[in-house]
Design a protein around this motif. Structure first.
Motif, PDB file in Angstrom:
ATOM      1  N   THR A  94       0.841  -1.203   0.000  1.00  0.00           N
ATOM      2  CA  THR A  94       0.000   0.000   0.000  1.00  0.00           C
ATOM      3  C   THR A  94       0.873   1.248   0.000  1.00  0.00           C
ATOM      4  OG1 THR A  94      -1.730  -1.208   1.197  1.00  0.00           O
ATOM      5  CG2 THR A  94      -1.878   1.198   1.194  1.00  0.00           C
ATOM      6  N   ALA A  95       1.897   1.256   0.841  1.00  0.00           N
ATOM      7  CA  ALA A  95       2.795   2.409   0.904  1.00  0.00           C
ATOM      8  C   ALA A  95       3.486   2.651  -0.436  1.00  0.00           C
ATOM      9  CB  ALA A  95       3.829   2.217   2.013  1.00  0.00           C
ATOM     10  N   GLU A  96       3.942   1.584  -1.084  1.00  0.00           N
ATOM     11  CA  GLU A  96       4.586   1.753  -2.392  1.00  0.00           C
ATOM     12  C   GLU A  96       3.615   2.346  -3.405  1.00  0.00           C
ATOM     13  OE1 GLU A  96       6.563  -1.800  -3.749  1.00  0.00           O
ATOM     14  OE2 GLU A  96       7.881  -1.834  -2.009  1.00  0.00           O
ATOM     15  N   GLY A  97       2.374   1.883  -3.397  1.00  0.00           N
ATOM     16  CA  GLY A  97       1.374   2.447  -4.308  1.00  0.00           C
ATOM     17  C   GLY A  97       1.164   3.930  -4.057  1.00  0.00           C
ATOM     18  N   LEU A  98       1.089   4.304  -2.794  1.00  0.00           N
ATOM     19  CA  LEU A  98       0.906   5.716  -2.444  1.00  0.00           C
ATOM     20  C   LEU A  98       2.121   6.550  -2.827  1.00  0.00           C
ATOM     21  CD1 LEU A  98      -0.757   5.168   1.021  1.00  0.00           C
ATOM     22  CD2 LEU A  98      -1.807   6.369  -0.930  1.00  0.00           C
ATOM     23  N   LEU A  99       3.305   6.038  -2.551  1.00  0.00           N
ATOM     24  CA  LEU A  99       4.528   6.788  -2.854  1.00  0.00           C
ATOM     25  C   LEU A  99       4.773   6.906  -4.351  1.00  0.00           C
ATOM     26  CD1 LEU A  99       6.755   5.253  -0.048  1.00  0.00           C
ATOM     27  CD2 LEU A  99       5.833   7.585  -0.110  1.00  0.00           C
ATOM     28  N   ARG A 100       4.379   5.911  -5.120  1.00  0.00           N
ATOM     29  CA  ARG A 100       4.575   5.960  -6.580  1.00  0.00           C
ATOM     30  C   ARG A 100       3.719   7.032  -7.244  1.00  0.00           C
ATOM     31  NH1 ARG A 100       8.143   2.246  -7.708  1.00  0.00           N
ATOM     32  NH2 ARG A 100       8.137   0.251  -6.615  1.00  0.00           N
ATOM     33  N   ARG A 101       2.725   7.524  -6.536  1.00  0.00           N
ATOM     34  CA  ARG A 101       1.951   8.663  -7.046  1.00  0.00           C
ATOM     35  C   ARG A 101       2.848   9.896  -7.157  1.00  0.00           C
ATOM     36  NH1 ARG A 101      -3.753   8.965  -6.231  1.00  0.00           N
ATOM     37  NH2 ARG A 101      -3.411  11.195  -5.976  1.00  0.00           N
ATOM     38  N   LYS A 102       3.804   9.973  -6.223  1.00  0.00           N
ATOM     39  CA  LYS A 102       4.757  11.092  -6.170  1.00  0.00           C
ATOM     40  C   LYS A 102       4.033  12.436  -6.086  1.00  0.00           C
ATOM     41  CE  LYS A 102       8.354   8.440  -8.275  1.00  0.00           C
ATOM     42  NZ  LYS A 102       8.154   7.435  -9.243  1.00  0.00           N
ATOM     43  N   ASP A 103       2.996  12.455  -5.235  1.00  0.00           N
ATOM     44  CA  ASP A 103       2.253  13.697  -5.038  1.00  0.00           C
ATOM     45  C   ASP A 103       1.943  13.890  -3.557  1.00  0.00           C
ATOM     46  OD1 ASP A 103       0.150  11.932  -4.509  1.00  0.00           O
ATOM     47  OD2 ASP A 103      -1.144  12.679  -6.097  1.00  0.00           O
ATOM     48  N   ARG A 104       1.399  15.022  -3.255  1.00  0.00           N
ATOM     49  CA  ARG A 104       1.090  15.377  -1.863  1.00  0.00           C
ATOM     50  C   ARG A 104       0.102  14.396  -1.235  1.00  0.00           C
ATOM     51  NH1 ARG A 104       1.313  20.133   1.399  1.00  0.00           N
ATOM     52  NH2 ARG A 104      -0.295  20.034   2.997  1.00  0.00           N
ATOM     53  N   ALA A 105      -0.909  13.985  -1.972  1.00  0.00           N
ATOM     54  CA  ALA A 105      -1.936  13.097  -1.415  1.00  0.00           C
ATOM     55  C   ALA A 105      -1.324  11.786  -0.930  1.00  0.00           C
ATOM     56  CB  ALA A 105      -3.030  12.830  -2.453  1.00  0.00           C
ATOM     57  N   GLY A 106      -0.506  11.164  -1.762  1.00  0.00           N
ATOM     58  CA  GLY A 106       0.122   9.900  -1.381  1.00  0.00           C
ATOM     59  C   GLY A 106       1.127  10.068  -0.267  1.00  0.00           C
ATOM     60  N   LEU A 107       1.953  11.098  -0.373  1.00  0.00           N
ATOM     61  CA  LEU A 107       2.966  11.343   0.659  1.00  0.00           C
ATOM     62  C   LEU A 107       2.325  11.664   2.013  1.00  0.00           C
ATOM     63  CD1 LEU A 107       5.572  13.440  -1.361  1.00  0.00           C
ATOM     64  CD2 LEU A 107       5.894  11.130  -0.476  1.00  0.00           C
ATOM     65  N   ALA A 108       1.223  12.404   2.008  1.00  0.00           N
ATOM     66  CA  ALA A 108       0.565  12.780   3.265  1.00  0.00           C
ATOM     67  C   ALA A 108       0.036  11.560   4.011  1.00  0.00           C
ATOM     68  CB  ALA A 108      -0.562  13.770   2.996  1.00  0.00           C
ATOM     69  N   ILE A 109      -0.505  10.595   3.296  1.00  0.00           N
ATOM     70  CA  ILE A 109      -1.017   9.389   3.952  1.00  0.00           C
ATOM     71  C   ILE A 109       0.130   8.573   4.530  1.00  0.00           C
ATOM     72  CG2 ILE A 109      -2.257   7.212   3.609  1.00  0.00           C
ATOM     73  CD1 ILE A 109      -3.953   8.753   1.488  1.00  0.00           C
ATOM     74  N   VAL A 110       1.203   8.412   3.772  1.00  0.00           N
ATOM     75  CA  VAL A 110       2.363   7.676   4.280  1.00  0.00           C
ATOM     76  C   VAL A 110       2.973   8.428   5.466  1.00  0.00           C
ATOM     77  CG1 VAL A 110       4.684   6.833   3.742  1.00  0.00           C
ATOM     78  CG2 VAL A 110       2.821   6.509   2.103  1.00  0.00           C
TER      79      VAL A 110
END
Length: 179
Positions: A94-110
């Motif tokens: 899940t974290a990799e999926g969020l980080l691969r977005r490379k945007d604020r939304a994904g980084l904020a959740i991680v």
């Protein structure tokens, strides 16, 4: 796209068990609904999958749900999957999926997850960070910039976690740099 008025409530009045029927109606039916309805239906379906007893289902749900991280309805379920109590593979995927977005939304959740993660989850989150940001220096630089920006966020979890995420990112020496 032709937009027809939806004939009634899309998901609110239907139990999750009927979701397969609803999705079939939306995707395969004769009416075309607003894209937002499809996105919300997808988030509902992936959230339900994320509650599965099977770790593989939860990992798939987290990875897929990451594509909807900008939607408020997805944030809570994603945070739960990043901190999955049953299997750290779910956390990492899940974290990799969020980080691969490379945007604020994904980084904020991680970052929010990093603020409250136990040592075991923190290790898997760090592994995901390294796997995603150790290739391109431009991606790493942008993530560092976003973390600096988010470290002043009004949400304490995001602010605290962003500082922790920034520390993880700062340790990375990327393989490829611009020439």
């Amino acid at each position: 796209m032709i937009r027809k008025k939806h004939p009634g409530p899309l998901l609110g009045d239907h139990p999750v068990g009927r979701l397969d029927y609803i999705l079939t109606e939306i995707v395969g039916g004769t009416d075309e609904y607003v894209d937002g309805d499809l996105r919300r239906a997808t988030v509902v379906a992936l959230t339900a999958l994320g509650r599965s007893e099977d770790w593989r289902d939860r990992a798939d749900a987290g990875h897929s749900l990451a594509g909807f991280a900008e939607m408020q309805e997805a944030v809570g379920p994603l945070l739960g999957l990043v901190l999955d109590p049953g299997d750290t593979f779910v956390t990492q995927r899940t974290a990799e999926g969020l980080l691969r977005r490379k945007d604020r939304a994904g980084l904020a959740i991680v970052a929010s997850a990093m603020a409250v993660a136990d040592d075991n989850h923190a290790d898997y989150l760090h592994t995901a960070v390294v796997r995603v940001f150790s290739i391109f220096s431009d991606d790493l630089d942008e993530a560092l910039r976003l973390c600096e920006e988010m470290s002043g966020d009004n949400d304490d979890l995001v602010a605290r976690g962003s500082r922790r995420l920034h520390e993880s990112l700062a340790e990375i020496d990327p393989v490829l740099r611009p020439s």
